[in-house]
Design a protein around this motif. Structure first.
Motif, PDB file in Angstrom:
ATOM      1  N   ARG A 537      19.239 -46.798   1.709  1.00 55.10           N
ATOM      2  CA  ARG A 537      19.156 -45.513   1.003  1.00 55.10           C
ATOM      3  C   ARG A 537      18.417 -45.664  -0.313  1.00 55.10           C
ATOM      4  O   ARG A 537      17.633 -44.785  -0.722  1.00 55.10           O
ATOM      5  N   ASP A 541      14.938 -43.769  -1.476  1.00 53.17           N
ATOM      6  CA  ASP A 541      14.760 -43.020  -2.724  1.00 53.17           C
ATOM      7  C   ASP A 541      13.588 -43.570  -3.539  1.00 53.17           C
ATOM      8  O   ASP A 541      12.796 -42.807  -4.111  1.00 53.17           O
ATOM      9  N   SER A 638      13.960 -39.521 -11.491  1.00 53.36           N
ATOM     10  CA  SER A 638      15.243 -39.098 -10.919  1.00 53.36           C
ATOM     11  C   SER A 638      15.493 -39.763  -9.566  1.00 53.36           C
ATOM     12  O   SER A 638      16.611 -40.218  -9.274  1.00 53.36           O
ATOM     13  N   PHE A 639      14.460 -39.830  -8.722  1.00 50.76           N
ATOM     14  CA  PHE A 639      14.614 -40.513  -7.435  1.00 50.76           C
ATOM     15  C   PHE A 639      14.967 -41.983  -7.647  1.00 50.76           C
ATOM     16  O   PHE A 639      15.831 -42.538  -6.954  1.00 50.76           O
ATOM     17  N   GLU A 641      16.425 -43.394 -10.236  1.00 53.28           N
ATOM     18  CA  GLU A 641      17.796 -43.517 -10.758  1.00 53.28           C
ATOM     19  C   GLU A 641      18.822 -43.306  -9.652  1.00 53.28           C
ATOM     20  O   GLU A 641      19.860 -43.981  -9.629  1.00 53.28           O
ATOM     21  N   SER A 642      18.523 -42.411  -8.718  1.00 56.88           N
ATOM     22  CA  SER A 642      19.397 -42.221  -7.568  1.00 56.88           C
ATOM     23  C   SER A 642      19.454 -43.490  -6.727  1.00 56.88           C
ATOM     24  O   SER A 642      20.523 -43.914  -6.262  1.00 56.88           O
ATOM     25  N   ARG A 645      21.703 -46.070  -8.192  1.00 54.03           N
ATOM     26  CA  ARG A 645      23.126 -45.769  -7.941  1.00 54.03           C
ATOM     27  C   ARG A 645      23.543 -46.242  -6.544  1.00 54.03           C
ATOM     28  O   ARG A 645      24.661 -46.726  -6.349  1.00 54.03           O
ATOM     29  N   HIS A 646      22.645 -46.108  -5.572  1.00 59.45           N
ATOM     30  CA  HIS A 646      22.950 -46.636  -4.237  1.00 59.45           C
ATOM     31  C   HIS A 646      23.066 -48.171  -4.281  1.00 59.45           C
ATOM     32  O   HIS A 646      23.930 -48.741  -3.592  1.00 59.45           O
TER      33      HIS A 646
END
Length: 782
Positions: A537, A541, A638-639, A641-642, A645-646
């Motif tokens: 994932r 991203d 933003s992508f 940073e997402s 988080r994964h």
């Protein structure tokens, strides 16, 4: 390279690189126990255990490629699988047997082998030792992904789908300068390039470094007193690399004499067209005597050094110089070339060199790569050039994406003027050239970038695996004879993308033919079986984020120094107004200098944007006529940073033995997340700075826009605080990560990343404490 300052810097840099932890990491075979497989063997599978022996049969060299491959496979079993194979065998022992079976018409480039699997014996048979070496690597790579030494019963021929894989040296090896990497000719780590499937490795060389004495010749002024020493060193490199299955390709540079060089006095007809605004002239290949000199000079290297693999000649905008390359007006100042067709002239020269080197070594390759040929050719697809090349001795190479536009959902077309990690499809130009080459029966090669790209050169590789998968697959679908997977920016770091590419080429008739399964298998092996869903994932991203990257640029700003980009209130800061750490040496500027001029190696240039650097005008859709670059940068951040988080969610499931590797991958991802958020901040800062300046030049305008100016200044101050925080976090993150140290790059001269980040933090502190308060005071004053 006579300038003492550059020589001192270069020697010191090479020594630092070779002492770094990352150089040692990429130079060593993979280590650490592999987590056991989740599935049990199937009915027709056999599993190698500690009862099996590993033997080598045939008339092989004691320390040749076959023995190197066997030793590496034994090491793999011991360190990665925890299995110590038998060194001796009896008639009752099961065995893995590597068998040398020579036959006529063997080729150094043929690495196919026969694999026969029976219940008590695995037999690998090949006609050359190099093919046996490739077979041992194939098995260790396959068993590494399977996490168990399992093979299914049967007999098959294993061969790469693309016969020739060319790639840059290991990270820290040869790079984008013609200087020698001291000690490289004695290294044993070329095996790690072979592990990624590389068969040939290009290095930049200058012909004048190898021109032997010829006292009576017209070209005697080009003689290099160290030519024989240089040849001996190159021979040692070629011989050593070949032991590990790697052939050296000469990325050749023809001489670039200054306009008053003695060679033009001794033989006036050798004088070619002026280049680089008059900095130098080429040697004119339309003059038969000059062309023969150049051909003979290149040919002599293949006569003296039989282990060389061939020549990779950039015949477009740099490297393999001819009169048309970067002349001002199609070589109009050359009396011979100005009345000839450029494509014919260049093809004539390339064909002659190809025939010359192949007369000495029939297996030597000649690849012509018209990179940036638009400098001398108006033919986008190089149709005339392709038609003029000799299909019997030349391979044509092109880029899969260069010189195209890529329309984005936001309504703008990104100019792909060089390598991109955001465009994932082959360009129309590339596909046209493939068709032209097929009709001409000309072997074809693609140039890709599968680790980094012009969008971001501050890391060894970008973890954008979904994009990289598409790039690999789209290239393979066009069925080239050769594939050149990396330029010399950073080199091989044995990234997931490189391993994926290995299986795109070698995975036929295995589950590794499925790229999706390969990516999941890599994450399960490297981080732990339960991490794949989260890491995949994250990669998705990161890939999506890169598709929002608005434009290409390199070696500057956030593209290169990441979160260390300063926030300048001046459009053109004077020297000394910003820390010297924000300036660097661009080694490739040598391209625009005469061969004896190394002054470019001491001329520092800014590493930062002092004006807005991103622009993307939407010409379609609801955003029509609006610059959406800042929106795109923010979306990319933003992508990313997402994705981080994964990666964080995967951490609890990382197998203990895999934690160091996961931590390195996480540091890379987080550093890039900081990079893209900082890129968006810097762009917004510079745009607001210019907007305030535009509406505050005259006192009455400043007064009339006071409210808006103060509002934007407050936003600038907020950005500065955010940048200060990002820089401090990034400094803490990467201070011990030498794989992210820009000071170790061999294509530039910069301070360390840590030093540049510290300079950024100091610069922001001064900005917040002094510069912004002073500007605010000015905005409130008539």
């Amino acid at each position: 390279m006579a300038h003492r300052t550059f020589e001192e810097e270069w020697s010191s840099k090479v020594a630092k690189v070779r002492q770094s932890n990352f150089w040692k990491q990429v130079s060593a075979p993979p280590e650490g126990r592999i987590p056991p497989p989740s599935k049990s063997p199937q009915k027709n599978d056999i599993v190698v255990t500690k009862m099996w022996a590993l033997i080598l049969e045939g008339d092989v060299l004691p320390d040749g490629p076959a023995q190197i491959g066997l030793d590496d496979l034994r090491h793999f079993f011991h360190t990665r699988l925890g299995i110590s194979l038998q060194t001796r065998t009896s008639s009752n022992n099961p065995r893995i047997s590597f068998k040398l079976s020579p036959h006529k018409n063997m080729s150094r480039w043929d690495v196919a082998f026969q694999l026969t699997v029976k219940p008590d014996r695995i037999t690998v048979s090949a006609p050359t030792e190099h093919a046996l070496l490739r077979a041992s690597i194939y098995l260790s790579n396959l068993w590494s992904l399977r996490r168990c030494p399992i093979l299914s019963l049967g007999k098959r021929t294993v061969r790469p789908a693309i016969p020739l894989h060319i790639g840059a040296d290991l990270w820290g090896g040869f790079c984008t300068t013609q200087a020698w990497i001291y000690g490289r000719e004695k290294d044993t780590n070329f095996l790690e390039l072979a592990r990624m499937g590389i068969l040939a490795m290009p290095i930049m060389i200058r012909l004048e470094d190898y021109y032997l004495p010829d006292p009576a010749g017209d070209f005697r002024s080009l003689v290099n007193p160290h030519a024989q020493q240089n040849r001996d060193r190159l021979s040692q490199l070629a011989r050593q690399a070949a032991r590990y299955g790697i052939r050296i390709l000469l990325m050749g540079y023809n001489p670039k004499p200054c306009p008053d060089h003695m060679v033009f006095t001794h033989h006036p007809d050798s004088r070619g067209a002026l280049q680089a605004d008059g900095a130098f002239c080429t040697l004119c290949t339309s003059d038969p005597k000059t062309r023969s000199f150049l051909v003979d000079s290149w040919t002599s290297l293949f006569r003296d050094i039989p282990d060389l693999g061939g020549i990779l000649a950039i015949t477009g905008g740099e490297g393999f110089y001819h009169c048309f390359m970067r002349s001002r007006n199609h070589a109009e100042d050359c009396p011979r070339c100005s009345v000839r067709n450029g494509s014919q002239v260049v093809a004539e020269f390339v064909n002659a060199v190809a025939r010359g080197i192949q007369a000495e070594n029939p297996e030597a390759l000649m690849l012509t790569w018209p990179y940036s040929a638009n400098h001398w050719s108006g033919d986008r697809d190089q149709a005339d050039y392709i038609a003029a090349l000799d299909p019997n001795c030349v391979i044509f190479q092109t880029e899969i994406d260069k010189d195209s536009v890529d329309w984005r959902p936001a309504g703008y077309a990104k100019n792909i003027w060089d390598y991109s990690m955001s465009r994932i499809t082959a360009s129309e130009r590339c596909k046209n050239q493939r068709r032209l080459a097929r009709r001409a029966n000309l072997r074809f090669s693609f140039k890709l970038e599968i680790n980094t790209s012009i969008e971001c050169l501050n890391v060894p590789y970008l973890p954008t695996l979904e994009n990289q998968r598409a790039i690999w697959q789209n290239a393979a679908r066009l069925k080239p004879h050769a594939l050149h997977s990396r330029w010399l920016f950073d080199g091989s770091c044995k990234s997931p993308s490189e391993e994926l590419g290995y299986w795109i080429i070698w995975g036929k008739n295995t589950e590794c033919n499925n790229p999706d399964r390969v990516l999941s298998a890599i994450t399960e092996r490297d981080f732990g079986p339960k991490t794949a869903v989260y890491v995949r994932r994250a990669w998705k991203d990161f890939s999506q984020g890169m598709r929002h990257h608005p434009q290409l640029d390199y070696y500057i700003g956030s593209y290169f120094i990441g979160p260390a980009q300063p926030l300048s209130l001046k459009i053109k800061p004077e020297p000394g107004e910003l820390d010297h750490a924000f300036y660097g040496l661009f080694y490739w500027h040598w391209e625009n200098s005469a061969m004896d001029d190394d002054s470019t190696f001491i001329q520092k240039k800014p590493l930062f944007y002092s004006s807005p650097g991103f622009r993307a005008i939407a010409r379609r859709g609801p955003n029509q006529n609006r610059d959406v670059a800042l929106d795109e940068l923010q979306a990319m951040a933003s992508f990313w940073e997402s994705g981080v988080r994964h990666m964080e969610k995967a951490r609890p499931f990382v197998v203990h033995s895999c934690r160091p590797r996961f931590q390195q991958a996480f540091i890379l991802a987080q550093h890039l997340a900081y990079t893209w958020r900082s890129a968006a901040n810097v762009e917004e800062f510079l745009r607001l700075r210019d907007l305030i300046a535009e509406f505050s030049r005259q006192s009455w305008v400043r007064s009339g826009h006071q409210k808006e100016n103060l509002r934007d200044l407050a936003r600038i101050e907020t950005i500065a605080h955010e940048e200060q925080t990002i820089a401090r976090k990034d400094l803490s993150l990467i201070q011990n990560a030498d794989f992210l140290d820009l000071g170790l790059r061999l294509d530039m001269g910069t301070e360390s990343t840590v030093t540049i980040l510290k300079a950024k933090i100091d610069q922001i502190e001064h900005l917040l404490k002094t510069e912004l308060p002073e500007w605010k005071k000015q905005l409130l004053t008539w």
